[in-house]
Design a protein around this motif. Structure first.
Motif, short mmCIF file in Angstrom:
data_model
loop_
_atom_site.label_atom_id
_atom_site.label_comp_id
_atom_site.label_asym_id
_atom_site.label_seq_id
_atom_site.Cartn_x
_atom_site.Cartn_y
_atom_site.Cartn_z
N LEU A 144 0.84 -1.21 0.00
CA LEU A 144 0.00 0.00 0.00
C LEU A 144 0.87 1.26 0.00
O LEU A 144 0.57 2.23 -0.68
CB LEU A 144 -0.93 0.01 1.23
CG LEU A 144 -2.11 -0.97 1.21
CD1 LEU A 144 -2.79 -1.03 2.55
CD2 LEU A 144 -3.13 -0.58 0.13
N GLU A 145 1.95 1.19 0.76
CA GLU A 145 2.85 2.35 0.85
C GLU A 145 3.50 2.63 -0.51
O GLU A 145 3.56 3.77 -0.96
CB GLU A 145 3.92 2.06 1.90
CG GLU A 145 4.77 3.27 2.25
CD GLU A 145 5.96 2.89 3.12
OE1 GLU A 145 5.87 1.89 3.87
OE2 GLU A 145 6.97 3.58 3.02
N ALA A 146 3.97 1.53 -1.13
CA ALA A 146 4.61 1.67 -2.44
C ALA A 146 3.60 2.19 -3.47
O ALA A 146 3.91 3.10 -4.27
CB ALA A 146 5.18 0.33 -2.89
N GLU A 147 2.40 1.63 -3.42
CA GLU A 147 1.34 2.06 -4.35
C GLU A 147 1.00 3.54 -4.11
O GLU A 147 0.82 4.31 -5.05
CB GLU A 147 0.11 1.19 -4.13
CG GLU A 147 -1.01 1.46 -5.09
CD GLU A 147 -2.33 0.92 -4.56
OE1 GLU A 147 -2.70 -0.17 -4.96
OE2 GLU A 147 -2.95 1.62 -3.73
N ALA A 148 1.00 3.92 -2.82
CA ALA A 148 0.69 5.32 -2.47
C ALA A 148 1.75 6.26 -3.01
O ALA A 148 1.43 7.35 -3.48
CB ALA A 148 0.56 5.46 -0.95
N ARG A 149 3.00 5.81 -2.96
CA ARG A 149 4.09 6.67 -3.48
C ARG A 149 3.91 6.91 -4.98
O ARG A 149 4.04 8.03 -5.46
CB ARG A 149 5.45 6.02 -3.20
CG ARG A 149 5.99 6.34 -1.80
CD ARG A 149 7.50 6.12 -1.73
NE ARG A 149 7.86 4.73 -2.04
CZ ARG A 149 7.94 3.75 -1.14
NH1 ARG A 149 7.70 4.01 0.13
NH2 ARG A 149 8.29 2.54 -1.50
#
Lengths: 107, 214
Positions: A29-34
């Motif tokens: 989720l963090e990577a996708e958010a970035r």
């Protein structure tokens, strides 16, 4: 007793796996958010800049039109002034020529 | 409760707690992800607005600078054209005066004016022996230079002798007078007088020409 401990250890392992999986999901989720943040930031940035450019072009166009009108006013002012001069000259031409002739021929 | 039942409950609790924690981890991650996106968008907007504001200010300044320059050029150009036009109108006066002088030198009244010019030239030279140059037409007028000389001598109180030059002048009218004693020549041609008078009267003529008074 061993079986009991075995079941508990197994449950603990399953719990660990569930939590690890959650952390994996959190990382995803963090990577996708970035990526999403970068994309949306770019979109917003471009929207703001494009809107500003349109507004700037509109303002430049207004200033240029205003400049054109001002130059037309100057031209009109010049023509008015020239017409006024022509009118005064047609009224005073004879007097001016005579003044010069009298002075030239004055003994 | 049996030992097996307690064990089932314990393992189930362990799993449920792990699931709760996992849900919390993911929920927090989602929340943080949204916060990351929100902050990135806000930062991008803030940065873009600063750049946009600067770009708009620069474009406006450039346009206003061009406007100032173009308007100043148009004003200077209009002023120059007005001055040129005034100049042409003023020059028309002297051109018209030249045309009329051409008619005047061919009229009967001119002879009197020519004598007046001659007297003035002789007085400027202070009398004495003076050679007078006329154009072809005026030389044929048959002026009595001896009588004119006597008249000027009386007025000056100095001896005056006038001699017609064998050389003919290439001018509209008037004369050139040369003192043979002091080798000085004065220009009393129509062109010369007009030029001198024009230099002197130009601003007065212009003032009269553009006067609004009747």
């Amino acid at each position: 007793m061993d079986e009991v401990l075995g079941r508990i250890i197994e449950a603990e392992r399953e719990a660990r796996r569930i939590i690890d999986s959650a952390y994996e999901e959190a990382k995803r989720l963090e990577a996708e958010a970035r990526v999403r943040a970068e994309e949306q930031a770019k979109i917003v940035y471009n929207e703001v800049i494009q809107r500003a450019m349109r507004e700037a072009e509109e303002e430049v166009r207004r200033i240029e039109e205003d400049t054109k009108r001002e130059i037309e006013r100057i031209e009109e002012g010049l023509l008015t002034e020239i017409r006024k001069l022509e009118r005064l000259v047609s009224k005073n031409f004879e007097k001016a020529v005579n003044l010069l002739l009298i002075e030239v021929l004055r003994p | 409760m049996s030992l097996v039942g307690d064990l089932e409950k314990l393992t189930s609790t362990i799993i449920e707690r792990a699931k709760d924690e996992a849900r919390n981890i993911i929920a927090k991650a989602r929340e943080e992800a949204e916060e990351v996106v929100k902050k990135a968008v806000e930062e991008a907007r803030r940065k873009a607005e600063i750049e946009a504001s600067e770009m708009m200010r620069r474009r406006r300044e450039e346009a206003l600078s061009r406007r100032r320059s173009e308007v100043a050029k148009a004003r200077a150009d209009a002023y120059r054209r007005l001055l040129d036009h005034k100049e042409k109108l003023i020059e028309k006066v002297v051109e018209e005066a030249k045309k009329r002088l051409q008619n005047i030198v061919e009229s009967k009244d001119y002879e009197r004016a020519l004598v007046g010019m001659l007297k003035e030239a002789v007085k400027v030279l202070g009398g004495g022996m003076i050679e007078v140059k006329l154009n072809k037409r005026d030389a044929r007028l048959g002026l009595s230079l001896a009588d004119i000389a006597k008249e000027i001598a009386r007025e000056l109180g100095e001896p005056v002798e006038l001699r017609l030059s064998s050389e003919l002048g290439d001018f509209m009218g008037g004369l050139m007078a040369k003192s043979l004693k002091v080798e000085i020549e004065v220009d009393y041609t129509i062109e010369g007088i007009l030029e001198r008078k024009w230099r002197k009267l130009r601003s007065e003529v212009a003032k009269l020409l553009f006067s609004e008074e009747d």
